[in-house]
Scaffold this motif. Structure first.
Motif, short mmCIF file in Angstrom:
data_model
loop_
_atom_site.label_atom_id
_atom_site.label_comp_id
_atom_site.label_asym_id
_atom_site.label_seq_id
_atom_site.Cartn_x
_atom_site.Cartn_y
_atom_site.Cartn_z
N ASN A 46 0.87 -1.17 0.00
CA ASN A 46 0.00 0.00 0.00
C ASN A 46 0.91 1.22 0.00
N ASP A 47 1.08 1.83 -1.17
CA ASP A 47 2.02 2.96 -1.25
C ASP A 47 1.30 4.29 -1.47
N ARG A 48 0.01 4.34 -1.11
CA ARG A 48 -0.75 5.60 -1.23
C ARG A 48 -0.07 6.77 -0.53
N PHE A 49 0.45 6.49 0.65
CA PHE A 49 1.07 7.56 1.44
C PHE A 49 2.29 8.14 0.71
N LEU A 50 3.17 7.24 0.21
CA LEU A 50 4.37 7.73 -0.48
C LEU A 50 3.99 8.39 -1.80
N ARG A 51 2.98 7.86 -2.48
CA ARG A 51 2.53 8.47 -3.74
C ARG A 51 1.98 9.87 -3.49
N ALA A 52 1.19 10.02 -2.45
CA ALA A 52 0.61 11.33 -2.14
C ALA A 52 1.72 12.33 -1.83
N LEU A 53 2.76 11.88 -1.12
CA LEU A 53 3.87 12.79 -0.82
C LEU A 53 4.61 13.21 -2.09
N ARG A 54 4.62 12.32 -3.09
CA ARG A 54 5.26 12.68 -4.37
C ARG A 54 4.27 13.39 -5.29
N ARG A 55 3.05 13.62 -4.80
CA ARG A 55 1.96 14.25 -5.56
C ARG A 55 1.64 13.48 -6.82
N GLU A 56 1.62 12.14 -6.69
CA GLU A 56 1.22 11.26 -7.78
C GLU A 56 -0.23 10.83 -7.55
N PRO A 57 -0.92 10.36 -8.61
CA PRO A 57 -2.32 9.95 -8.44
C PRO A 57 -2.48 8.82 -7.42
N GLY A 80 6.82 17.52 2.05
CA GLY A 80 5.51 17.71 2.64
C GLY A 80 5.56 18.69 3.79
N VAL A 81 4.44 19.39 4.00
CA VAL A 81 4.30 20.29 5.14
C VAL A 81 3.06 19.85 5.91
N GLY A 82 3.21 19.65 7.22
CA GLY A 82 2.09 19.28 8.09
C GLY A 82 1.58 20.52 8.78
N ILE A 90 0.97 27.39 -1.12
CA ILE A 90 2.18 26.63 -1.43
C ILE A 90 2.30 26.36 -2.93
N GLY A 91 1.25 26.72 -3.69
CA GLY A 91 1.30 26.67 -5.15
C GLY A 91 1.66 25.30 -5.70
N GLY A 92 1.19 24.22 -5.05
CA GLY A 92 1.43 22.88 -5.58
C GLY A 92 2.88 22.43 -5.47
N LYS A 93 3.71 23.17 -4.74
CA LYS A 93 5.15 22.83 -4.64
C LYS A 93 5.42 21.62 -3.76
N VAL A 94 4.57 21.41 -2.74
CA VAL A 94 4.77 20.30 -1.79
C VAL A 94 3.42 19.65 -1.48
N ALA A 95 3.46 18.47 -0.86
CA ALA A 95 2.24 17.84 -0.38
C ALA A 95 1.85 18.46 0.96
N LEU A 96 0.57 18.36 1.31
CA LEU A 96 0.10 18.87 2.59
C LEU A 96 -0.40 17.73 3.45
N HIS A 114 -7.45 15.10 -5.09
CA HIS A 114 -6.07 14.70 -4.90
C HIS A 114 -5.35 14.82 -6.23
N PRO A 115 -4.05 14.76 -6.30
CA PRO A 115 -3.15 14.21 -5.29
C PRO A 115 -2.53 15.30 -4.40
N GLY A 116 -1.65 14.83 -3.52
CA GLY A 116 -0.86 15.75 -2.71
C GLY A 116 -1.40 15.96 -1.32
N HIS A 117 -2.44 15.18 -0.91
CA HIS A 117 -2.97 15.33 0.44
C HIS A 117 -2.78 14.04 1.24
N VAL A 118 -2.16 14.16 2.40
CA VAL A 118 -2.09 13.08 3.37
C VAL A 118 -3.00 13.50 4.53
N PHE A 119 -4.07 12.74 4.75
CA PHE A 119 -5.00 13.11 5.81
C PHE A 119 -4.39 12.80 7.18
N ASN A 120 -4.55 13.73 8.11
CA ASN A 120 -4.08 13.53 9.47
C ASN A 120 -4.86 14.47 10.36
#
Ligand code: CP3
Length: 351
Positions: free
Chosen positions: A5-16, A265-267, A281-287, A317-323
């Motif tokens: 399950n690589d959703r977390f790493l994909r989201a950090l790379r802003r991949e689908p 990523g920025v939390g 952040i203009g899509g530069k990093v994941a949130l 998405h992409p680019g969001h890690v829920f927390n």
């Protein structure tokens, strides 16, 4: 090995991703009866954290209960100052205490980067063991405190209401404060590198107390060192690069600067909306974030409604890690945590 399950790493790379990944700060902790049982077996919090088998056991506990997309090493940010010789204890119900806080120039001059293969070996042993036991189910996050946040505990000697000791050191003796922050930053970099070498697949820095500083002091005493860490990890490892997340309470004023630091990523906490954060952040990093943790005391319907609103605030998405915007508390109901985790997947899959 990549995780199944690589959703977390994909989201950090802003991949689908097929659904928004979710994990929760303090997902292993006292709100789980099985954690309390293992902790009782260990005798104390540090007894638990310094025993790789038991640390591994509690890291995996929340994954057995909830459909989480990442595991986080069970440890604490205060392991570094403890390894520097400050003498950490956790008094029941009182939080952390250092027997030998750092107050004078001589105290600071004595500090050295701990030996990762000696004093902090229990941490890297836990990382390797957890990676093995996870068997690729989900990625493993390693972590450290930020230099400023660690310095707060080291100088105050524990928690604080107004940070008078660490702030007066910083404001009256800035050169000394920087000397302290330099040795702590070197230690943080060595510590995160050792966790990465042992198998951590993402790294996170907790700047819990950056938000108590005025903007010019934040930039001088916290952001400067966060950036040095991000630059260190941004350098050179290409496709193999291990993503870094910078979390900070009260970091909303500095999102543009954090997004330019070199971190993936920025939390953020719940005092900024994800749509505003994403725009800035203009899509530069994941949130990563940012449900108000107190939502977990509300009804299941209210939790689902707030999860939906948080996902909609980020947008597609992409680019969001829920927390959460900060950690879980000991008196929270595990059934409500389950409602939250399932709602994140259900609502984001349907989008
Ligand atoms: O998130 C996780 O599940 C991983 C484990 C983790 C812990 N601490 C376990 C812990 C992580 C990532 C931390 C980070 C940490 N520790 C931070 C930064 C994050 C934040 O919350 O802002 C800070 C500031 C600390 C320092 C710390 N450790 C305090 C202030 C306390 C006492 C608080 C309390 O609730 O008693 C701790 C102890 C601690 N660290 C516990 C846990 C599960 C509770 C101790 C226990 O079991 O008795």
């Amino acid at each position: 090995m990549t995780a199944t399950n690589d959703r977390f790493l994909r989201a950090l790379r802003r991949e689908p991703v097929d659904a928004t990944p979710v994990w929760l700060m303090r997902q292993a902790g006292r709100y789980l009866p099985e954690y309390r049982a293992t902790r009782a077996k260990a005798g104390s919090f540090m007894g638990l954290a310094t025993n790789p088998e038991l640390a591994c056991e509690v890291t995996l506990q929340p994954l057995e209960r909830f459909d989480l997309d990442a595991a986080i090493l069970f440890s604490d940010i205060l392991t570094i100052p403890d390894a520097m010789g400050l003498g950490l204890t956790f008094a029941e119900g009182e939080g952390p205490r250092f027997a030998r806080p750092v107050r004078t120039a001589a105290d600071i001059a004595r500090l050295a980067v701990p030996d990762m293969g000696a004093e902090l070996r229990y941490v890297t042993d836990a990382v390797s063991l957890i990676r093995r036991e996870l068997g690729g189910r989900v990625p493993l996050i390693g972590f450290s405190g930020s230099p400023w946040t660690l310095a707060c505990y080291m100088v105050e000697g524990g928690g604080s209401d107004n940070f008078s000791k660490v702030k007066s050191l910083a404001f009256s003796e800035p050169a000394l404060m920087h000397q302290l922050l330099e040795v702590v930053t070197d230690s943080v970099i060595a510590y995160l590198s050792a966790q990465r070498a042992a198998g951590a697949q993402a790294l996170m820095v907790f700047d819990t107390w950056g938000g108590v500083l005025a903007p010019h002091h934040y930039r001088e005493f916290s952001l400067r060192y966060l950036t040095r860490i991000a630059q260190e990890f941004a350098r050179g490892d290409g496709a193999e690069r291990t993503p870094l997340i910078l979390f900070g309470k009260g970091n909303a004023p500095y999102l543009e600067e954090l997004a330019a630091s070199g971190a993936e990523g920025v939390g953020v906490d719940w005092l900024v909306s994800l749509d505003e954060a994403r725009r800035r952040i203009g899509g530069k990093v994941a949130l990563q974030g940012n449900l108000d943790p107190v939502t977990l005391y509300a009804s299941p319907d209210a939790i689902r409604a707030e999860v939906k609103r948080t996902l909609e605030s980020y947008g597609p998405h992409p680019g969001h890690v829920f927390n959460l915007g900060h950690g879980l508390s000991p008196d929270m109901n595990p059934e409500h945590v389950k409602v939250l985790v399932n709602a994140v997947h259900d609502f984001s899959r349907a989008r």
